[in-house]
Design an enzyme around this catalytic site. Structure first.
Site, short mmCIF file in Angstrom:
data_model
loop_
_atom_site.label_atom_id
_atom_site.label_comp_id
_atom_site.label_asym_id
_atom_site.label_seq_id
_atom_site.Cartn_x
_atom_site.Cartn_y
_atom_site.Cartn_z
N ASN A 87 0.83 -1.21 0.00
CA ASN A 87 0.00 0.00 0.00
C ASN A 87 0.86 1.25 0.00
O ASN A 87 1.90 1.31 0.64
CB ASN A 87 -0.92 0.02 1.22
CG ASN A 87 -1.89 -1.15 1.20
OD1 ASN A 87 -2.03 -1.81 0.17
ND2 ASN A 87 -2.52 -1.42 2.32
N HIS A 104 5.69 -0.57 -2.81
CA HIS A 104 5.24 0.15 -4.01
C HIS A 104 5.26 1.67 -3.84
O HIS A 104 4.62 2.38 -4.60
CB HIS A 104 3.83 -0.33 -4.40
CG HIS A 104 3.82 -1.76 -4.88
ND1 HIS A 104 2.68 -2.52 -4.96
CD2 HIS A 104 4.83 -2.55 -5.31
CE1 HIS A 104 3.00 -3.73 -5.42
NE2 HIS A 104 4.28 -3.78 -5.63
N MET A 218 -8.51 -9.79 12.17
CA MET A 218 -7.47 -9.45 13.15
C MET A 218 -7.92 -9.78 14.56
O MET A 218 -7.11 -10.15 15.40
CB MET A 218 -7.08 -7.96 13.05
CG MET A 218 -6.00 -7.64 12.05
SD MET A 218 -4.49 -8.63 12.20
CE MET A 218 -3.77 -8.00 13.73
P1 OAD Z 1 -6.15 -6.10 -4.94
O1 OAD Z 1 -7.22 -5.13 -5.27
O2 OAD Z 1 -5.55 -6.89 -6.03
O3 OAD Z 1 -6.69 -7.12 -3.85
C1 OAD Z 1 -7.38 -6.67 -2.73
C2 OAD Z 1 -7.63 -7.82 -1.80
O4 OAD Z 1 -8.28 -7.29 -0.66
C3 OAD Z 1 -8.54 -8.91 -2.38
O5 OAD Z 1 -7.96 -10.19 -2.16
C4 OAD Z 1 -9.84 -8.74 -1.59
O6 OAD Z 1 -10.51 -9.99 -1.35
C5 OAD Z 1 -9.32 -8.16 -0.28
N1 OAD Z 1 -10.29 -7.38 0.50
C6 OAD Z 1 -11.35 -6.64 0.08
N2 OAD Z 1 -11.98 -6.07 1.12
C7 OAD Z 1 -11.30 -6.45 2.23
C8 OAD Z 1 -11.44 -6.19 3.64
N3 OAD Z 1 -12.41 -5.40 4.11
N4 OAD Z 1 -10.56 -6.74 4.48
C9 OAD Z 1 -9.56 -7.54 4.02
N5 OAD Z 1 -9.37 -7.82 2.72
C10 OAD Z 1 -10.22 -7.29 1.83
O7 OAD Z 1 -5.04 -5.25 -4.13
P2 OAD Z 1 -3.51 -5.64 -3.84
O8 OAD Z 1 -3.36 -7.10 -3.69
O9 OAD Z 1 -3.04 -4.76 -2.75
O10 OAD Z 1 0.20 -1.74 -7.26
O11 OAD Z 1 -2.85 -5.17 -5.20
C11 OAD Z 1 -1.47 -5.27 -5.36
C12 OAD Z 1 -0.96 -4.12 -6.21
O12 OAD Z 1 -1.74 -4.02 -7.41
C13 OAD Z 1 -1.11 -2.76 -5.58
O13 OAD Z 1 -0.06 -2.45 -4.70
C14 OAD Z 1 -1.14 -1.85 -6.75
C15 OAD Z 1 -2.05 -2.63 -7.66
O14 OAD Z 1 -1.93 -2.40 -9.00
C16 OAD Z 1 0.56 -0.68 -8.00
O15 OAD Z 1 -0.21 0.21 -8.33
C17 OAD Z 1 2.00 -0.68 -8.40
#
Ligand code: OAD
Length: 235
Positions: A87, A104, A218
């Site tokens: 994040n 990132h 958590m």
């Molecule tokens: P994603 O949008 O790919 O994934 C978000 C995750 O959060 C999913 O697995 C959801 O199921 C979960 N989620 C949704 N609501 C939630 C909640 N209330 N509590 C817990 N989990 C929840 O986001 P990232 O995996 O962070 O990079 O994406 C990785 C990277 O892709 C980011 O850092 C960004 C993006 O493109 C860049 O921009 C370079």
């Protein structure tokens, strides 16, 4: 103290009011990722890229850390905690975590396009085309875009190598190299995955699924850790 490494993604900040990327209604439904978050986009249309990150930064100034961020801060009383986050928000910092690797980049920071070591903390302010560093070069968001290296990957890997406990929270594990971190954690470590979609991915990576939102998950995790490692907590 046992070493606890936390690997977070956009999902941990969802309950603070920040959109994730790949969920329904996520940011990548509204925008084409390659138009706003790639190095090519910066060369093609820097003003669009600046606007996108200005909006993210303004919004960040209007939200607060949630109970999951705060619980991670609390865990520092009982464990040696390292947070590795994908994040770009500052909610881990505001939640009380002290040791944070931003894989990132960071929304609050901008840097010189010609002198990359010139990095400025601009808080929640906007930057525009024509805003320059002390040597007159255009400023850009201090973000790792698609098509760029991830300089913090090596330090993040070495943190994972000696983890006793590894907790993944709120990430789809779709973006590499970040997602490969789970493979560097020793076999003997306890591994958890808190995410509403955890069940589908946890078997692949040998993670114990807590299929809940970050704040609810958590609470469960704190209870498990409290029992296994025998400490008291207010969270
Ligand atoms: P994603 O949008 O790919 O994934 C978000 C995750 O959060 C999913 O697995 C959801 O199921 C979960 N989620 C949704 N609501 C939630 C909640 N209330 N509590 C817990 N989990 C929840 O986001 P990232 O995996 O962070 O990079 O994406 C990785 C990277 O892709 C980011 O850092 C960004 C993006 O493109 C860049 O921009 C370079």
């Amino acid at each position: 103290m046992k070493k606890l490494v936390v690997f977070t993604g956009a999902g941990i900040s969802a309950e603070s009011g920040l959109k994730t990327f790949r969920d329904a209604n996520g940011l990548w439904e509204e925008y084409n990722v390659m138009d706003v978050a790639s190095i090519d986009a910066w060369y093609r249309d820097p003003q669009l890229v600046l606007r996108f990150y200005n909006q993210r930064r303004t919004q960040l100034g209007q939200v607060l850390p949630n109970a999951a961020h705060i619980a991670l801060g609390e865990l520092e009383k009982h464990f040696k905690v390292m947070v590795i986050t994908q994040n770009v928000d500052d909610l881990h910092e505001r939640g009380g975590s002290k040791n944070i690797i931003h894989l990132h980049g960071e929304l609050r920071k901008v840097r010189s396009t010609e002198h990359p070591s010139l990095i400025y903390d601009i808080g929640y302010d906007e930057i525009g085309w024509g805003d320059t560093c002390d040597h007159g070069a255009q400023l850009r968001p201090h973000i790792v875009w698609f098509g760029e290296e991830v300089p913090q990957m090596e330090p993040a890997i070495s943190e994972c190598l000696d983890a006793d406990i590894f907790i993944v929270i709120g990430t789809s594990l779709e973006v590499y190299p970040a997602a490969s971190l789970v493979y560097y954690v020793p076999d003997h470590a306890r591994k958890f995955y808190i995410d509403p979609k955890a069940t589908s991915l946890s078997r692949v990576n040998n993670l114990t699924a807590i299929t809940k939102t970050a704040t609810e998950g958590m609470k469960d995790l704190m209870e498990i850790l409290r029992q296994e490692y025998n400490f008291e907590s207010q969270v």
